[in-house]
Enzyme design. Structure first.
Site, short mmCIF file in Angstrom:
data_model
loop_
_atom_site.label_atom_id
_atom_site.label_comp_id
_atom_site.label_asym_id
_atom_site.label_seq_id
_atom_site.Cartn_x
_atom_site.Cartn_y
_atom_site.Cartn_z
N PRO A 101 0.79 -1.22 0.00
CA PRO A 101 0.00 0.00 0.00
C PRO A 101 0.83 1.28 0.00
O PRO A 101 1.88 1.35 0.64
CB PRO A 101 -0.81 -0.09 1.30
CG PRO A 101 -0.06 -1.04 2.16
CD PRO A 101 0.59 -2.01 1.22
N ASN A 102 0.31 2.24 -0.75
CA ASN A 102 0.84 3.61 -0.85
C ASN A 102 2.12 3.72 -1.67
O ASN A 102 2.59 4.82 -1.92
CB ASN A 102 1.06 4.21 0.55
CG ASN A 102 -0.23 4.27 1.34
OD1 ASN A 102 -1.22 4.80 0.86
ND2 ASN A 102 -0.25 3.69 2.53
N ARG B 242 5.06 11.02 -2.48
CA ARG B 242 4.72 10.68 -1.09
C ARG B 242 5.89 10.98 -0.16
O ARG B 242 6.95 10.34 -0.28
CB ARG B 242 4.40 9.19 -1.03
CG ARG B 242 4.16 8.68 0.35
CD ARG B 242 4.13 7.16 0.40
NE ARG B 242 3.88 6.70 1.75
CZ ARG B 242 4.11 5.49 2.18
NH1 ARG B 242 4.59 4.57 1.35
NH2 ARG B 242 3.87 5.17 3.42
N TYR C 100 10.97 9.12 1.57
CA TYR C 100 11.00 8.04 0.57
C TYR C 100 11.71 8.42 -0.73
O TYR C 100 11.86 7.58 -1.62
CB TYR C 100 9.56 7.59 0.27
CG TYR C 100 8.87 7.02 1.49
CD1 TYR C 100 9.35 5.87 2.11
CD2 TYR C 100 7.75 7.63 2.04
CE1 TYR C 100 8.74 5.36 3.24
CE2 TYR C 100 7.12 7.13 3.17
CZ TYR C 100 7.63 5.99 3.77
OH TYR C 100 7.04 5.48 4.89
N ASN D 93 8.26 -5.27 -0.78
CA ASN D 93 8.06 -4.12 0.09
C ASN D 93 6.58 -4.10 0.43
O ASN D 93 5.75 -3.64 -0.37
CB ASN D 93 8.48 -2.80 -0.57
CG ASN D 93 8.41 -1.63 0.41
OD1 ASN D 93 7.84 -1.77 1.50
ND2 ASN D 93 8.98 -0.51 0.02
N ALA E 172 3.17 -0.70 5.00
CA ALA E 172 2.69 -0.78 6.39
C ALA E 172 2.27 -2.19 6.78
O ALA E 172 2.28 -2.53 7.98
CB ALA E 172 1.54 0.20 6.58
N GLU F 275 12.78 -8.94 2.23
CA GLU F 275 12.00 -7.79 2.68
C GLU F 275 12.78 -6.53 2.39
O GLU F 275 13.95 -6.43 2.79
CB GLU F 275 11.73 -7.94 4.19
CG GLU F 275 11.02 -6.74 4.79
CD GLU F 275 10.84 -6.86 6.31
OE1 GLU F 275 10.74 -8.00 6.83
OE2 GLU F 275 10.81 -5.81 6.97
N HIS G 226 12.80 -2.10 2.30
CA HIS G 226 12.19 -0.81 2.64
C HIS G 226 13.09 0.29 2.11
O HIS G 226 14.32 0.19 2.20
CB HIS G 226 12.06 -0.64 4.16
CG HIS G 226 11.21 -1.70 4.77
ND1 HIS G 226 9.84 -1.73 4.66
CD2 HIS G 226 11.56 -2.81 5.47
CE1 HIS G 226 9.38 -2.79 5.28
NE2 HIS G 226 10.39 -3.48 5.76
N ARG H 243 13.00 4.97 12.71
CA ARG H 243 11.73 5.71 12.67
C ARG H 243 10.86 5.35 13.88
O ARG H 243 11.39 4.92 14.90
CB ARG H 243 11.03 5.43 11.33
CG ARG H 243 11.88 5.87 10.13
CD ARG H 243 11.17 5.65 8.82
NE ARG H 243 9.94 6.45 8.74
CZ ARG H 243 8.98 6.22 7.85
NH1 ARG H 243 9.11 5.23 6.97
NH2 ARG H 243 7.90 6.97 7.84
N ARG I 173 7.25 0.88 13.65
CA ARG I 173 7.85 0.36 12.42
C ARG I 173 9.02 -0.58 12.71
O ARG I 173 9.63 -1.13 11.79
CB ARG I 173 8.35 1.51 11.53
CG ARG I 173 7.24 2.40 11.03
CD ARG I 173 7.76 3.44 10.04
NE ARG I 173 6.88 4.58 10.01
CZ ARG I 173 5.77 4.69 9.26
NH1 ARG I 173 5.44 3.70 8.44
NH2 ARG I 173 5.01 5.76 9.30
C1 DQA Z 1 8.19 1.38 3.92
C2 DQA Z 1 8.27 1.58 5.44
C3 DQA Z 1 6.93 1.28 6.08
O1 DQA Z 1 7.01 1.50 7.48
C4 DQA Z 1 5.86 2.22 5.51
O2 DQA Z 1 4.61 1.89 6.06
C5 DQA Z 1 5.83 2.19 4.02
C6 DQA Z 1 7.09 2.21 3.30
C7 DQA Z 1 9.53 1.77 3.22
O3 DQA Z 1 9.72 1.35 2.10
O4 DQA Z 1 10.35 2.49 3.81
O5 DQA Z 1 4.77 2.24 3.41
O6 DQA Z 1 7.96 0.01 3.65
#
Ligand code: DQA
Length: 146
Positions: A10-11, A18, A23, A74, A77, A98, A100, A107, A111
């Protein structure tokens, strides 16, 4: 041909606009382009998928498992919340890294926990868009699952 699936949660479709201070300014398409350049040199096939839905991410993981593809994941959240995504990795028997963009450990406290890390091959966090490139390099250093 070896397949690696690059799955985003998501996102992450909003990358570029964003919270660029966290990011970066690269879009998901920019990240795809830099990974494709490596894939062409290495003669592997990449499949890119993004979803804002937890169940969609579960399905994408199952689909990677069906073709014995390794996964760069990735989960956004859902990393910090989703037992379903964690279970999908086990159920589909995929090898997942995994990733990020941000250093999640530097952070907010919420997280710091990942449901995925215990079932992943490894975790790469904090290198911006380069986290994906490092994950791809790590997978290319491993023999294919299939
Ligand atoms: C993320 C880190 C996560 O905590 C966050 O919710 C994201 C992006 C990252 O790529 O840094 O959506 O996965």
């Amino acid at each position: 041909m070896r397949q690696i699936h690059v799955l985003n949660g998501p996102n992450l479709n909003l990358l570029g606009k964003r919270e660029p201070g966290i990011y970066g300014t690269k879009t998901l398409e920019d990240i795809e382009a830099s990974l494709q350049a490596i894939a062409q040199r290495e003669h592997i096939q990449l499949v890119f998928r993004q979803t804002n839905f937890e169940g969609g991410l579960v399905t994408h993981i199952h689909e990677a498992g069906e073709v014995m593809a390794d996964v760069i994941l990735n989960a956004g959240a859902y990393t910090h919340t989703s037992v379903a995504v964690r279970d999908a990795i086990k159920a589909a028997k995929v090898r997942a890294i995994e990733v990020h963009l941000s250093n999640v450990h530097a952070r907010e406290e919420f997280r710091h926990h990942s449901y995925i890390a215990p079932v992943a091959i490894g975790v790469i966090a904090g290198f911006g868009a380069n986290s994906y490139v490092l994950a791809l390099r790590a997978l290319l250093d491993m023999p294919p699952a299939a």
